[in-house]
Design an enzyme around this catalytic site. Sequence first.
Site, mmCIF file in Angstrom:
data_model
loop_
_atom_site.group_PDB
_atom_site.id
_atom_site.type_symbol
_atom_site.label_atom_id
_atom_site.label_comp_id
_atom_site.label_asym_id
_atom_site.label_seq_id
_atom_site.Cartn_x
_atom_site.Cartn_y
_atom_site.Cartn_z
ATOM 1 C CG ASP A 22 -1.942 -1.094 1.206
ATOM 2 O OD1 ASP A 22 -2.404 -1.450 0.105
ATOM 3 O OD2 ASP A 22 -2.286 -1.609 2.288
ATOM 4 C CG ASP A 69 -6.856 -1.547 -1.393
ATOM 5 O OD1 ASP A 69 -7.126 -2.765 -1.490
ATOM 6 O OD2 ASP A 69 -5.876 -1.116 -0.762
#
Length: 208
Positions: free
Chosen positions: A139, A158
């Site tokens: 991330d 995401d």
Amino acid sequence: MTAAPPARSGTAESRPGTPRSRTVGILLGVALLSLVADLVTKQLALSSLTGRGPVSLLGGTVYLTLTRNSGAAWSIGADHTWVFPLITFGVIAWIGWMALRLRSLPWAVSLGLVLGGALGNLTDRIFRAPGHFVGHVVDMISLFDPYGQVWPVFNLADSSLVCGVVLAVLLELTGRQRDGGRAGVEPAETAEPMTTEAAHGGEPRGRA
């Protein structure tokens, strides 16, 4: 003489919506673009953010912060990483089933975004450290705070998943169906062909 009846509706050409071959192609194309974008941005993050602090963008609205997440958002399920690949396989199977009757372009885009996002994070789970099917997801995007205190640090996979799900909810709320129809709207019926006699009040016409 009886007039020749017109072609009946209900054939593949006259069904509502877009041909399934096209919608499935769009679904796969959107999924591929989402997957490639996710893989490229993760590689860029690893090469440029490793060993350095958060990078502020847009006056602190967005921060680039490299993290590795073994769970879901807010590190939910961090001790059960192996569960997430199983969930992803279920999502992929569900999308495949949905594609069997897919004739709606908006639904194709929605499902493609979900599929691309699911595959992006699944790739991390399978191939990244610390091992197969327990890999940690890369991330790098944090909103309003450099360390995810306001919103969980996320990646493009995401974002793709969230956008796909939101679009699917909007389509359901507006009655857009996956087969190209609209909920509560009956398809127009084709009128029965009229014979020459019926066109003249039902009385047969005599010969001159």
